[in-house]
Design a protein around this motif. Structure first.
Motif, short mmCIF file in Angstrom:
data_model
loop_
_atom_site.label_atom_id
_atom_site.label_comp_id
_atom_site.label_asym_id
_atom_site.label_seq_id
_atom_site.Cartn_x
_atom_site.Cartn_y
_atom_site.Cartn_z
N ALA B 343 0.74 -1.19 -0.10
CA ALA B 343 -0.07 -0.01 -0.06
C ALA B 343 0.93 1.39 0.03
N PRO B 344 0.57 2.34 -1.01
CA PRO B 344 1.43 3.60 -0.96
C PRO B 344 1.42 4.39 0.51
N LEU B 345 0.46 4.05 1.09
CA LEU B 345 0.36 4.69 2.61
C LEU B 345 1.32 3.91 3.41
N VAL B 346 1.11 2.74 3.56
CA VAL B 346 2.18 1.91 4.29
C VAL B 346 3.55 2.32 3.84
N SER B 347 3.74 2.29 2.57
CA SER B 347 5.12 2.68 1.95
C SER B 347 5.55 3.83 2.51
N GLN B 348 4.71 4.75 2.34
CA GLN B 348 5.15 6.36 2.56
C GLN B 348 5.46 6.50 4.13
N LEU B 349 4.84 5.67 4.85
CA LEU B 349 5.05 5.63 6.42
C LEU B 349 6.39 5.04 6.77
N VAL B 350 6.60 4.06 5.84
CA VAL B 350 8.20 3.51 6.21
C VAL B 350 9.15 4.43 5.58
N LEU B 351 9.10 5.15 4.67
CA LEU B 351 9.83 6.17 4.22
C LEU B 351 10.02 7.05 5.56
N ASP B 352 9.03 7.44 6.12
CA ASP B 352 8.98 8.71 6.91
C ASP B 352 9.53 8.37 8.35
N GLY B 353 9.59 6.95 8.41
CA GLY B 353 10.16 6.31 9.59
C GLY B 353 9.09 6.24 10.82
N ILE B 354 7.98 6.26 10.35
CA ILE B 354 6.85 6.11 11.34
C ILE B 354 6.57 4.75 11.86
N ILE B 355 6.63 3.90 10.63
CA ILE B 355 6.79 2.42 10.94
C ILE B 355 8.00 1.74 10.35
N ARG B 356 8.17 0.53 10.76
CA ARG B 356 9.30 -0.33 10.08
C ARG B 356 8.63 -1.87 9.65
N ALA B 357 9.80 -2.40 8.99
CA ALA B 357 9.14 -3.88 8.62
C ALA B 357 10.35 -4.91 8.96
N GLU B 358 9.87 -6.05 9.11
CA GLU B 358 10.63 -7.25 9.52
C GLU B 358 10.20 -8.33 8.45
N SER B 359 11.02 -9.36 8.09
CA SER B 359 10.56 -10.30 7.29
C SER B 359 10.90 -11.56 8.12
N ILE B 360 10.29 -12.73 7.75
CA ILE B 360 10.37 -14.16 8.44
C ILE B 360 10.06 -15.27 7.70
N HIS B 361 10.71 -16.46 7.77
CA HIS B 361 10.38 -17.68 6.99
C HIS B 361 9.16 -18.51 7.42
N GLN B 362 8.73 -19.10 6.39
CA GLN B 362 7.31 -19.75 6.62
C GLN B 362 7.61 -20.85 7.64
N MET B 363 8.46 -21.53 7.79
CA MET B 363 8.74 -22.69 9.03
C MET B 363 8.75 -21.87 10.32
N GLU B 364 9.24 -20.97 10.49
CA GLU B 364 9.09 -20.19 11.76
C GLU B 364 7.99 -19.90 12.16
N THR B 365 7.05 -19.39 11.18
CA THR B 365 5.67 -18.99 11.42
C THR B 365 4.58 -19.97 11.80
N PHE B 366 5.02 -21.23 11.17
CA PHE B 366 4.21 -22.30 11.52
C PHE B 366 4.58 -22.72 13.30
N LYS B 367 5.73 -22.72 13.21
CA LYS B 367 5.96 -23.04 14.90
C LYS B 367 5.29 -22.25 15.98
N ALA B 368 5.28 -20.85 15.57
CA ALA B 368 4.88 -19.98 16.22
C ALA B 368 3.32 -19.96 16.35
N GLY B 369 2.61 -20.49 15.22
CA GLY B 369 1.31 -20.58 15.25
C GLY B 369 0.91 -21.86 16.12
N ILE B 370 1.69 -22.86 16.12
CA ILE B 370 1.28 -24.23 17.09
C ILE B 370 1.44 -23.59 18.43
N THR B 371 2.42 -22.97 18.77
CA THR B 371 2.53 -22.13 20.14
C THR B 371 1.42 -21.49 20.51
#
Lengths: 391, 391
Positions: B343-371
């Motif tokens: 989304a342009p609004l999300v992208s713009q807010l990342v540029l502006d330093g209001i929000i930030r992003a992280e990325s994660i692998h699928q297998m790790e997310t499954f483990k978290a979902g089970i917990t």
């Protein structure tokens, strides 16, 4: 804005379950021992259930306190919302006010966790390490899997084979919660092997799956068995549905003329209706209707008789409407409504004229479910479609 | 009993959406016409969207009234509950207080109906007879199908082929609500045929499905197109999530230090976080994190650039973080997080330093979902598992 749903806070949750055993106009016959044919004592049930649940099973106490630990788990999804079905009323062009209680908000997607959490808790208190059970559509098996995971109890589910094949995601849910799920009849038990020998292509039945689960439970003293419907203690736990609904109907400034629920083993129906049945016993005029499939017409076609709960005759005999413990229902989609028997308490109340039963064909229920989905939004389970179709 | 969840009544529902366009510290670049490369005017968007939604798309008004008809439909599932995750906190042995907002209580099972109902309503007001759209995991397609059925609008969904095959029950839900669902790329459009010619085994992508849906919309004046994420008006409609959450956090006597949401096109994330981002813009210290898959790392690896929303370059070019409109993501299970752009609004807010992003692998997310499932009960969607894993 008109009110669409009536919501209660965590703090408004009922603190006691209701036990209709205290108010039966004509009492009830006791379960009979499968070997001797004599009335079962609590000690006869001890290999299958923990004693604290057996005490509830035979209790005639009207109100039973809900332990704090169970209330805390109930709060994950309870109190569940009561809705006014404005859009369905409009679609049906009816002057009736239609309300429905949404038990689908529980993590397992049905009313079953209401008793699963209680059974897991009482088993934990009694030191049970492992619980075995059966499941039809998968709702009960997944509910128990979840609740066992909350209390660190091992869980083993025998799932009716036709449902196991029709509803693969249900197995995935059970495994996500850490349980082991096997298609029944299986080769893992003597009961399963004896059935497969005679009927290798059997689609399975709840009666068969119960035989397998009970066999595995009685073979180990740290393992107990759990049943998701039929028994008195299950009806007690489910009463929280109707107790909440009473509070919510009061918020809506209304009182029901008709109460409708789908009935397989009877727990969904009893949960909603028994607290209102108490009012009927005390003189209120209410029409209370249990709805079942024409292809498994336990209440509408089955005689009231003593029968076994399972196929290979391991369980106590219960006084109930039954199609016979060897009945194998057609593989319709409402897997939760394919049990050969009906809860003794529901059966007794039919005998007493407090409630009545109707049956309906699968195709008609699908049509009703689509009307509901396109007006109210929620896509009802095949089981619930039966109640909606009668409405 | 301690409070597990914070519930609001129908009457407590926010009556206005929040539009962060009014509060951007550095404004935002306009969309560009795909043919001329010049800034798009409202009339350029008119073949695709009805004018009342285009007005919202370009609006800089901070608060926008929610029409009564939409509030009545919102009441089917809103206000959604906010939970304190006591059991997850215990499982993680953390002193942090963790709260989560459960948008899964909607009939379609996700946050998507928050904007689907608004888009169906505004289209109905504008006289639209049919809406086309695309869907990834099927959440947006089913939400729009349901909402079109409420207003009697025909609905056609192009579903990314890999998801169509992975999640067959999603198609069944769309059909139950009366919609038509086709696997994309399909032979029904010129865009689909041109892609299939080059890549007959393509698993599909949201970019391709958008091309097909837009093509079908522009070919008939009574047909419009709807998008479930990315655009400004979608972010506006989803703001109701965060507005409710603010009220509920107040009930809980708490205020968040960290806000986390999974981000594909950005609407789930924006819905929860933008009302809190307003506080951050006004000086509050909050860490706001968008989480995405490493296999579709739009915010974490994609440059901020003008790019097309779809594969065959029919849509306006938007200023956003993007992996390129020809990007075909790996067929991971989180179908809702496989869009090449953000989304342009999300992208713009990342540029502006209001929000930030992280990325994660699928297998790790499954483990978290089970917990999460074994502690809090609810089985989270693969998309939500990304947010849980970062928590």
């Amino acid at each position: 804005m008109r009110t669409k749903k009536y919501v209660l806070s965590d703090q408004d949750m009922p603190r006691q379950w209701y036990n209709i055993m205290a108010d039966l106009p004509n009492g009830m016959e006791p379960p009979l021992h499968p070997g001797t044919g004599q009335p079962c004592g609590p000690e006869d049930l001890a290999p299958i259930f923990p004693m604290n649940l057996i005490e509830q099973e035979v209790s005639t106490q009207r109100w039973i306190d809900i332990p704090e630990e169970i209330l805390e788990k109930y709060a994950i999804w309870r109190p569940s919302p009561l809705y006014r079905a404005y859009s369905l009323e409009k679609a049906l062009d009816t002057p009736a006010k239609i309300f429905f209680k949404n038990e689908g908000v529980s993590p397992a997607g049905s009313h079953k966790p209401n008793t699963a959490i209680a059974q897991a808790y009482y088993n934990k208190m009694a030191g049970t390490k492992k619980i075995t059970t059966e499941t039809g559509a998968g709702q009960w098996g997944s509910a128990l899997s979840m609740c066992c995971s909350f209390f660190g109890i091992e869980c083993k589910v025998f799932m009716v084979k036709i449902s196991y094949n029709q509803k693969p995601y249900r197995r995935l849910m059970m495994e996500t919660w850490g349980a082991n799920c096997t298609a029944s009849p299986s080769t893992e038990t003597a009961a399963g092997r004896s059935i497969l020998e005679k009927y290798p292509d059997s689609p399975g039945s709840l009666g068969m799956a119960i035989s397998e689960a009970v066999e595995e439970a009685v073979s180990d003293e740290n393992t107990k068995y759990a049943l998701g419907s039929v028994l008195n203690h299950v009806m007690i736990h489910q009463s929280i549905i109707g107790l909440e609904a009473k509070k919510q109907m009061e918020m809506a400034g209304a009182y029901p003329d008709v109460i409708i629920g789908s009935a397989g083993g009877g727990s969904n129906f009893a949960g909603l209706s028994f607290p209102f049945a108490l009012d009927k016993i005390n003189g209120k005029e209410i029409d209370i209707i249990a709805v079942e499939p024409t292809s498994c017409p336990t209440l509408t076609r089955g005689p009231f008789a003593y029968d076994f709960g399972d196929t290979v005759q391991m369980t106590p005999m219960l006084p109930m409407h039954t199609l016979g413990h060897n009945f194998v229902p057609a593989p319709i989609h409402a897997g939760g409504l394919r049990y050969h028997g009906m809860a003794p308490l529901v059966s007794q109340l039919v005998l007493d004229g407090i409630i009545r039963a109707e049956s309906i064909h699968q195709m008609e229920t699908f049509k009703a479910g689509i009307t509901f989905a396109r007006s109210e939004g929620y896509i009802p389970a095949p089981e619930c479609n039966h109640a909606i179709a009668i409405t």
